[in-house]
Motif scaffolding. Structure first.
Motif, PDB file in Angstrom:
ATOM      1  N   HIS A  32       0.878  -1.055   0.128  1.00  0.00           N
ATOM      2  CA  HIS A  32      -0.010   0.045  -0.085  1.00  0.00           C
ATOM      3  C   HIS A  32       0.891   1.227   0.013  1.00  0.00           C
ATOM      4  O   HIS A  32       2.225   1.247   0.249  1.00  0.00           O
ATOM      5  CB  HIS A  32      -1.158   0.193   1.055  1.00  0.00           C
ATOM      6  CG  HIS A  32      -1.797  -1.217   1.282  1.00  0.00           C
ATOM      7  ND1 HIS A  32      -2.977  -1.277   0.435  1.00  0.00           N
ATOM      8  CD2 HIS A  32      -2.026  -2.313   2.159  1.00  0.00           C
ATOM      9  CE1 HIS A  32      -3.594  -2.169   0.788  1.00  0.00           C
ATOM     10  NE2 HIS A  32      -2.924  -2.921   1.773  1.00  0.00           N
ATOM     11  N   PRO A  33       0.322   2.402  -0.496  1.00  0.00           N
ATOM     12  CA  PRO A  33       1.131   3.610  -0.484  1.00  0.00           C
ATOM     13  C   PRO A  33       1.548   3.927   0.976  1.00  0.00           C
ATOM     14  O   PRO A  33       0.665   3.558   2.282  1.00  0.00           O
ATOM     15  CB  PRO A  33       0.250   4.704  -0.961  1.00  0.00           C
ATOM     16  CG  PRO A  33      -1.107   3.988  -1.016  1.00  0.00           C
ATOM     17  CD  PRO A  33      -0.896   2.604  -0.938  1.00  0.00           C
ATOM     18  N   TRP A  34       2.547   4.786   1.459  1.00  0.00           N
ATOM     19  CA  TRP A  34       2.805   5.269   2.701  1.00  0.00           C
ATOM     20  C   TRP A  34       2.061   6.034   3.611  1.00  0.00           C
ATOM     21  O   TRP A  34       1.607   5.829   4.555  1.00  0.00           O
ATOM     22  CB  TRP A  34       3.914   6.124   2.349  1.00  0.00           C
ATOM     23  CG  TRP A  34       3.421   7.541   1.680  1.00  0.00           C
ATOM     24  CD1 TRP A  34       3.761   7.841   0.512  1.00  0.00           C
ATOM     25  CD2 TRP A  34       3.265   8.696   2.560  1.00  0.00           C
ATOM     26  NE1 TRP A  34       3.329   9.283   0.199  1.00  0.00           N
ATOM     27  CE2 TRP A  34       2.908   9.711   1.360  1.00  0.00           C
ATOM     28  CE3 TRP A  34       2.861   8.924   4.137  1.00  0.00           C
ATOM     29  CZ2 TRP A  34       2.577  10.986   1.702  1.00  0.00           C
ATOM     30  CZ3 TRP A  34       2.617  10.347   4.267  1.00  0.00           C
ATOM     31  CH2 TRP A  34       2.259  11.194   3.050  1.00  0.00           C
ATOM     32  N   TYR A  35       0.778   6.657   2.770  1.00  0.00           N
ATOM     33  CA  TYR A  35      -0.241   7.188   3.740  1.00  0.00           C
ATOM     34  C   TYR A  35      -1.360   6.384   3.889  1.00  0.00           C
ATOM     35  O   TYR A  35      -2.344   7.036   4.668  1.00  0.00           O
ATOM     36  CB  TYR A  35      -0.792   8.535   2.845  1.00  0.00           C
ATOM     37  CG  TYR A  35      -1.104   8.144   1.491  1.00  0.00           C
ATOM     38  CD1 TYR A  35      -2.466   7.610   1.066  1.00  0.00           C
ATOM     39  CD2 TYR A  35      -0.221   8.321   0.376  1.00  0.00           C
ATOM     40  CE1 TYR A  35      -2.962   7.516  -0.159  1.00  0.00           C
ATOM     41  CE2 TYR A  35      -0.676   8.143  -0.861  1.00  0.00           C
ATOM     42  CZ  TYR A  35      -1.734   7.288  -1.172  1.00  0.00           C
ATOM     43  OH  TYR A  35      -2.261   7.137  -2.391  1.00  0.00           O
ATOM     44  N   TRP A  36      -1.135   5.137   3.900  1.00  0.00           N
ATOM     45  CA  TRP A  36      -2.448   4.161   3.912  1.00  0.00           C
ATOM     46  C   TRP A  36      -3.054   4.282   5.292  1.00  0.00           C
ATOM     47  O   TRP A  36      -4.022   3.987   5.566  1.00  0.00           O
ATOM     48  CB  TRP A  36      -1.936   2.875   3.560  1.00  0.00           C
ATOM     49  CG  TRP A  36      -3.170   1.841   3.537  1.00  0.00           C
ATOM     50  CD1 TRP A  36      -4.222   1.588   2.712  1.00  0.00           C
ATOM     51  CD2 TRP A  36      -3.416   0.837   4.658  1.00  0.00           C
ATOM     52  NE1 TRP A  36      -4.990   0.445   3.095  1.00  0.00           N
ATOM     53  CE2 TRP A  36      -4.632   0.168   4.104  1.00  0.00           C
ATOM     54  CE3 TRP A  36      -2.888   0.613   5.787  1.00  0.00           C
ATOM     55  CZ2 TRP A  36      -4.991  -0.778   4.977  1.00  0.00           C
ATOM     56  CZ3 TRP A  36      -3.318  -0.363   6.391  1.00  0.00           C
ATOM     57  CH2 TRP A  36      -4.560  -1.005   6.478  1.00  0.00           C
ATOM     58  N   TYR A  37      -2.170   4.102   6.184  1.00  0.00           N
ATOM     59  CA  TYR A  37      -2.248   4.013   7.924  1.00  0.00           C
ATOM     60  C   TYR A  37      -3.305   5.314   8.095  1.00  0.00           C
ATOM     61  O   TYR A  37      -4.104   4.974   8.935  1.00  0.00           O
ATOM     62  CB  TYR A  37      -1.094   4.000   8.613  1.00  0.00           C
ATOM     63  CG  TYR A  37      -0.681   2.659   8.849  1.00  0.00           C
ATOM     64  CD1 TYR A  37      -1.369   1.573   9.321  1.00  0.00           C
ATOM     65  CD2 TYR A  37       0.675   2.454   8.641  1.00  0.00           C
ATOM     66  CE1 TYR A  37      -0.742   0.320   9.119  1.00  0.00           C
ATOM     67  CE2 TYR A  37       1.146   1.103   8.647  1.00  0.00           C
ATOM     68  CZ  TYR A  37       0.486   0.033   9.000  1.00  0.00           C
ATOM     69  OH  TYR A  37       1.125  -1.361   8.834  1.00  0.00           O
ATOM     70  N   GLY A  41      -6.160   3.066   7.309  1.00  0.00           N
ATOM     71  CA  GLY A  41      -5.940   2.188   8.491  1.00  0.00           C
ATOM     72  C   GLY A  41      -6.479   2.738   9.817  1.00  0.00           C
ATOM     73  O   GLY A  41      -7.399   1.895  10.441  1.00  0.00           O
ATOM     74  N   VAL A  42      -6.433   3.801  10.168  1.00  0.00           N
ATOM     75  CA  VAL A  42      -6.988   4.633  11.369  1.00  0.00           C
ATOM     76  C   VAL A  42      -8.396   4.640  11.171  1.00  0.00           C
ATOM     77  O   VAL A  42      -8.928   4.437  12.011  1.00  0.00           O
ATOM     78  CB  VAL A  42      -6.080   5.755  11.507  1.00  0.00           C
ATOM     79  CG1 VAL A  42      -6.814   6.531  12.738  1.00  0.00           C
ATOM     80  CG2 VAL A  42      -4.679   5.733  11.941  1.00  0.00           C
ATOM     81  N   ALA A  43      -8.780   5.119  10.048  1.00  0.00           N
ATOM     82  CA  ALA A  43     -10.279   5.246   9.820  1.00  0.00           C
ATOM     83  C   ALA A  43     -11.114   4.289   9.965  1.00  0.00           C
ATOM     84  O   ALA A  43     -12.185   4.025  10.864  1.00  0.00           O
ATOM     85  CB  ALA A  43     -10.392   5.889   8.522  1.00  0.00           C
ATOM     86  N   VAL A  44     -10.556   2.936   9.513  1.00  0.00           N
ATOM     87  CA  VAL A  44     -11.576   1.671   9.644  1.00  0.00           C
ATOM     88  C   VAL A  44     -11.291   1.274  10.813  1.00  0.00           C
ATOM     89  O   VAL A  44     -12.292   0.644  11.550  1.00  0.00           O
ATOM     90  CB  VAL A  44     -10.982   0.672   8.569  1.00  0.00           C
ATOM     91  CG1 VAL A  44     -11.221  -0.771   8.848  1.00  0.00           C
ATOM     92  CG2 VAL A  44     -11.356   1.199   7.070  1.00  0.00           C
ATOM     93  N   THR A  45      -9.968   1.290  11.441  1.00  0.00           N
ATOM     94  CA  THR A  45      -9.929   0.694  12.813  1.00  0.00           C
ATOM     95  C   THR A  45     -10.859   1.476  14.020  1.00  0.00           C
ATOM     96  O   THR A  45     -11.322   0.648  14.790  1.00  0.00           O
ATOM     97  CB  THR A  45      -8.376   0.706  13.365  1.00  0.00           C
ATOM     98  OG1 THR A  45      -7.540   0.132  12.417  1.00  0.00           O
ATOM     99  CG2 THR A  45      -8.244   0.154  14.649  1.00  0.00           C
ATOM    100  N   MET A  46     -10.713   2.837  13.778  1.00  0.00           N
ATOM    101  CA  MET A  46     -11.747   3.580  14.805  1.00  0.00           C
ATOM    102  C   MET A  46     -13.019   3.554  14.354  1.00  0.00           C
ATOM    103  O   MET A  46     -13.866   3.510  15.162  1.00  0.00           O
ATOM    104  CB  MET A  46     -11.127   5.039  14.723  1.00  0.00           C
ATOM    105  CG  MET A  46      -9.640   5.029  15.500  1.00  0.00           C
ATOM    106  SD  MET A  46      -9.364   4.188  16.949  1.00  0.00           S
ATOM    107  CE  MET A  46     -10.725   4.849  18.128  1.00  0.00           C
ATOM    108  N   GLY A  47     -13.445   3.086  13.151  1.00  0.00           N
ATOM    109  CA  GLY A  47     -14.700   3.216  12.561  1.00  0.00           C
ATOM    110  C   GLY A  47     -15.771   4.550  12.814  1.00  0.00           C
ATOM    111  O   GLY A  47     -14.958   5.659  12.911  1.00  0.00           O
TER     112      GLY A  47
END
Length: 143
Positions: A32-37, A41-47
């Motif tokens: 994934h690109p460097w900005y994926w987290y 990543g954070v958006a899906v994890t925190m919902g």
């Protein structure tokens, strides 16, 4: 223990760095690109808690020097730097964000508490707006 099993000295953080950053071995499993987290990543994890998490982070970093919230600044900066370092590897996974979840939950709680205190609409001493927000936040996760 690792050194005993492998028969030579093993330093796990170095092996991780060498495999994932220097040799880019994780790319075999997807990249994934460097900005994926930051963007996914954070958006899906925190919902649906993400807006409250962001508001809680704002409260921590905008608090004055006399506030107890300043105690969270160091761990939050360390977590941010850790996520930035993880972003250097091409292979990224949601599970690598899980160690940061308890700290993010503290920021989320601050954001939710701030929303509860700001709620002017009350019914029987309970903030109705907060209850409605709670339903809106948890409903998509329940479906």
């Amino acid at each position: 223990l690792d050194s005993a099993v492998f028969g030579s000295f093993v330093f796990v953080p170095w092996n991780f760095l060498r495999f994932n950053l220097l040799r880019d071995g994780g790319a075999f499993y997807g990249s994934h690109p460097w900005y994926w987290y930051i963007t996914e990543g954070v958006a899906v994890t925190m919902g649906t808690f993400l807006p409250f998490t962001l508001w809680g982070l704002k409260l921590v970093f905008a608090s004055g020097s006399g506030s107890n919230l300043k105690l969270l600044r160091g761990p939050l900066v360390a977590a941010g730097l850790s996520i930035a370092l993880l972003s250097l590897a091409s292979h990224k996974e949601y599970r690598l964000l899980l160690p940061f979840l308890p700290l993010a939950s503290l920021a989320t709680a601050l954001g939710l508490d701030s929303a509860a205190r700001a709620s002017k609409l009350r019914c029987g001493g309970r903030p109705v707006l907060l209850a409605a927000l709670g339903m809106l936040v948890l409903l998509p996760q329940a479906l």
